[in-house]
Structure formats: C-alpha cells, structure tokens
Design a protein around this motif. Sequence first.
Motif, short mmCIF file in Angstrom:
data_model
loop_
_atom_site.label_atom_id
_atom_site.label_comp_id
_atom_site.label_asym_id
_atom_site.label_seq_id
_atom_site.Cartn_x
_atom_site.Cartn_y
_atom_site.Cartn_z
N PRO A 154 -0.38 -0.98 -7.36
CA PRO A 154 -0.72 -1.97 -6.05
C PRO A 154 -2.25 -1.14 -5.62
CG PRO A 154 1.39 -1.93 -5.95
CD PRO A 154 1.33 -1.11 -7.00
N VAL A 155 -2.71 -1.92 -5.70
CA VAL A 155 -4.76 -1.15 -5.29
C VAL A 155 -4.33 -0.60 -4.38
CG1 VAL A 155 -5.43 -3.46 -4.53
CG2 VAL A 155 -6.80 -1.51 -5.64
N GLY A 156 -3.00 -0.85 -3.25
CA GLY A 156 -3.44 0.28 -1.98
C GLY A 156 -3.01 0.78 -2.12
N VAL A 157 -1.94 1.36 -3.31
CA VAL A 157 -1.43 2.84 -3.24
C VAL A 157 -1.71 3.90 -3.80
CG1 VAL A 157 1.04 3.94 -4.63
CG2 VAL A 157 1.25 1.29 -3.41
N ALA A 158 -3.16 3.72 -4.52
CA ALA A 158 -4.16 4.72 -5.29
C ALA A 158 -4.87 4.66 -4.14
CB ALA A 158 -5.04 3.39 -6.40
N ARG A 159 -5.07 3.38 -2.82
CA ARG A 159 -6.95 4.04 -2.28
C ARG A 159 -6.64 4.38 -0.96
NH1 ARG A 159 -11.60 0.39 -5.14
NH2 ARG A 159 -11.36 0.87 -6.92
N GLY A 163 0.67 -1.23 0.10
CA GLY A 163 -0.20 0.13 0.08
C GLY A 163 0.78 0.84 -0.10
N LEU A 164 0.33 2.49 0.06
CA LEU A 164 1.12 3.46 0.27
C LEU A 164 2.26 3.30 1.31
CD1 LEU A 164 1.49 6.08 -0.56
CD2 LEU A 164 -0.72 6.80 0.77
N ALA A 165 2.00 2.92 2.74
CA ALA A 165 2.79 3.55 3.57
C ALA A 165 3.84 2.18 3.91
CB ALA A 165 2.10 2.49 4.72
N GLU A 166 3.94 1.14 2.58
CA GLU A 166 4.80 0.45 2.56
C GLU A 166 5.50 1.36 1.09
OE1 GLU A 166 2.39 -1.77 4.60
OE2 GLU A 166 2.24 -1.04 2.36
N HIS A 167 5.27 1.73 0.38
CA HIS A 167 6.21 2.99 -0.19
C HIS A 167 7.06 4.03 0.01
CE1 HIS A 167 4.03 1.21 -5.17
NE2 HIS A 167 4.59 0.99 -4.86
N ILE A 168 5.99 4.71 0.47
CA ILE A 168 6.91 6.33 1.24
C ILE A 168 8.14 5.37 2.62
CG2 ILE A 168 6.07 7.23 3.33
CD1 ILE A 168 3.79 7.44 2.29
N ALA A 169 7.39 3.77 3.18
CA ALA A 169 8.74 2.95 4.16
C ALA A 169 10.23 3.21 2.99
CB ALA A 169 8.07 1.82 4.75
N ALA A 170 9.32 2.78 1.85
CA ALA A 170 10.70 2.22 1.00
C ALA A 170 11.14 3.91 0.77
CB ALA A 170 10.26 2.53 -0.50
N VAL A 171 11.31 4.80 1.15
CA VAL A 171 11.98 6.06 -0.02
C VAL A 171 12.53 6.36 1.62
CG1 VAL A 171 11.69 8.36 -0.74
CG2 VAL A 171 9.94 6.28 -2.29
N VAL A 172 11.89 6.29 2.47
CA VAL A 172 12.09 6.63 3.55
C VAL A 172 13.43 5.85 3.80
CG1 VAL A 172 11.92 6.70 6.16
CG2 VAL A 172 10.20 7.67 4.56
N GLY A 173 13.58 4.44 3.82
CA GLY A 173 14.90 3.62 4.30
C GLY A 173 16.36 4.57 3.36
N LEU A 174 15.37 4.86 2.13
CA LEU A 174 16.27 5.24 1.00
C LEU A 174 17.10 6.49 1.80
CD1 LEU A 174 17.88 4.90 -1.65
CD2 LEU A 174 16.28 5.54 -2.98
N VAL A 175 16.65 7.46 2.16
CA VAL A 175 16.98 8.92 3.01
C VAL A 175 17.73 8.12 4.07
CG1 VAL A 175 16.16 10.78 4.25
CG2 VAL A 175 14.41 9.74 1.89
N ASP A 176 16.89 7.09 4.34
CA ASP A 176 18.55 6.90 6.29
C ASP A 176 19.49 6.57 5.79
OD1 ASP A 176 16.06 7.69 7.70
OD2 ASP A 176 15.20 5.82 7.87
N GLU A 177 19.57 5.54 4.06
CA GLU A 177 20.96 5.33 3.55
C GLU A 177 22.23 6.35 3.35
OE1 GLU A 177 19.86 2.01 1.24
OE2 GLU A 177 18.56 0.47 1.93
N LEU A 178 21.60 6.98 3.46
CA LEU A 178 22.13 9.05 2.27
C LEU A 178 22.69 9.37 3.96
CD1 LEU A 178 19.98 9.28 -0.26
CD2 LEU A 178 21.84 7.90 -0.42
N GLU A 179 23.99 9.70 3.43
CA GLU A 179 24.29 11.12 4.12
C GLU A 179 23.93 12.58 4.10
OE1 GLU A 179 28.08 10.74 5.18
OE2 GLU A 179 28.20 8.21 5.91
#
Length: 233
Positions: free
Chosen positions: A151-156, A49-65
């Motif tokens: 994924p339908v959850g991302v849209a809804r 869902g949307l939370a999983e997509h947000i979390a994926a990008v947050v994870g990338l942010v956390d990997e960067l300095e």
Amino acid sequence: MDVILIPGFWLDASSWQRVTPVLAETGHRLHPVTLPGLESADAGRSGIGLAEHIAAVVGLVDELEGPVVLVGHSGGGSIAHGVVDARPERIAKVVYVDAGPPADGDVINAELPVVGDEVPLPDWSEFMAEDLVDLDDELRAEFRARAIPEPVGVARDAIVLTDARRYDVPIAIIACEFPSAMLREAVAAGQPWVSELARVRDVEYVDLPTGHWPQFTKPVQLGQAIASVLPNS
C-alpha cells in the motif's frame, strides 16, 4: 515468550517460513504476520497506511498475555518501532533485521515508484548492489513470484511517535548489507539518519553479511542470529 515477526515490503507471513524452524527450537511462541493489504495480489490497498499496519500489530500485542518480542525486517522495522511507541510497557525487546528505528516524522521510502494506490516490487535494476548480495536468479524469481504490492501509504506516510519510554526498550540490530561498525560510527558522529537509534539506551549488534533479504539468502543463519538475541524468558 511471544515473538511477532513483521515482514518488510512486498512480503507476507510466509516469507519467514525458512527462518521459523530455527526459531521454534528456542521454545518461544512465534507469530509471523501478514499485514493489511498484503493478503494477496488482489487485496484492496486503498486507504491503508502506516498507521493501519502499526495498529494491526498493536492489536495482536493486545491479544497476547505477558511480554512480547518484535522482529521487524526492513520496512517492518518502522512498524515495530511504532508498536513500541504505542505499547512500550508490553515490549521486552525489538529485533531490527537490516533495519533500524525511525525518528518521528520519518517515512519508510517515498521514492519507490507508485502505480495507483500501491507500490509494486520494482525491477531489480532499481536496487543498490548491496541489496542484492546473495540473491541469485532463482531466489529473485521466487521473491518476484510471491511479491505482493505494498500500500502506497505505508511507504509514504510519516511515522508519529509520542512516548519517550520507547527508548527504554532494549533492541538488537542484525546488520546485513552494511556492517554494524558503520552504524556505530554514524551514531558516534551524530549522523541525522541514526538520531533515533542514538537515543535508545540498550542496543546490541549482530553482523550477518548478506544482502537485504536474509530470510531468502541466509535463512538458517538469520534464525540463529535472531535466536541469539531473544530474551531467555
């Protein structure tokens, strides 16, 4: 500075491939992302869902300095805004490409037709004429060939926002299918659909007249527009 490029619906990291050569000239480090469930047409999309997509990008942010710039196209703009809410102290700027920041509780698009647990790219007749400006038959065929069901959850799913510091993060809006003057007028009139935008303290507008997918229709100009609003360091 690190720049994360978040695609809109039905697209993966490769959708930025005609834009990144222009951005590479800025000297910033570019990170086009492929979001969960968009790895391939055969990828699993159940439970994403949307939370999983947000979390994926947050994870990338956390990997960067250091500070990070987010660039979000269309529905990717909502994901970017969720990331800003989660990590406001890490985000130097957000660039919304034919998109804008959603308010708490908003959904990206609950009206798209669903098949099982995914949203396939609809027929072109389902889109507004403004969406399709400059997207000729060749580009439409290319888009459809590379399109991956969303994924339908991302849209809804409704976005959940909790940190008011998100309003302190500067943003830029690259206005494509509708001119920035329309957005300014909507903000001035207190229209509900721009309520979140109205609360952001530092907003810059760039007009790039074309349809909803400038990474296909005007990739060089899109790269130039993004480059023009990136922080210098």
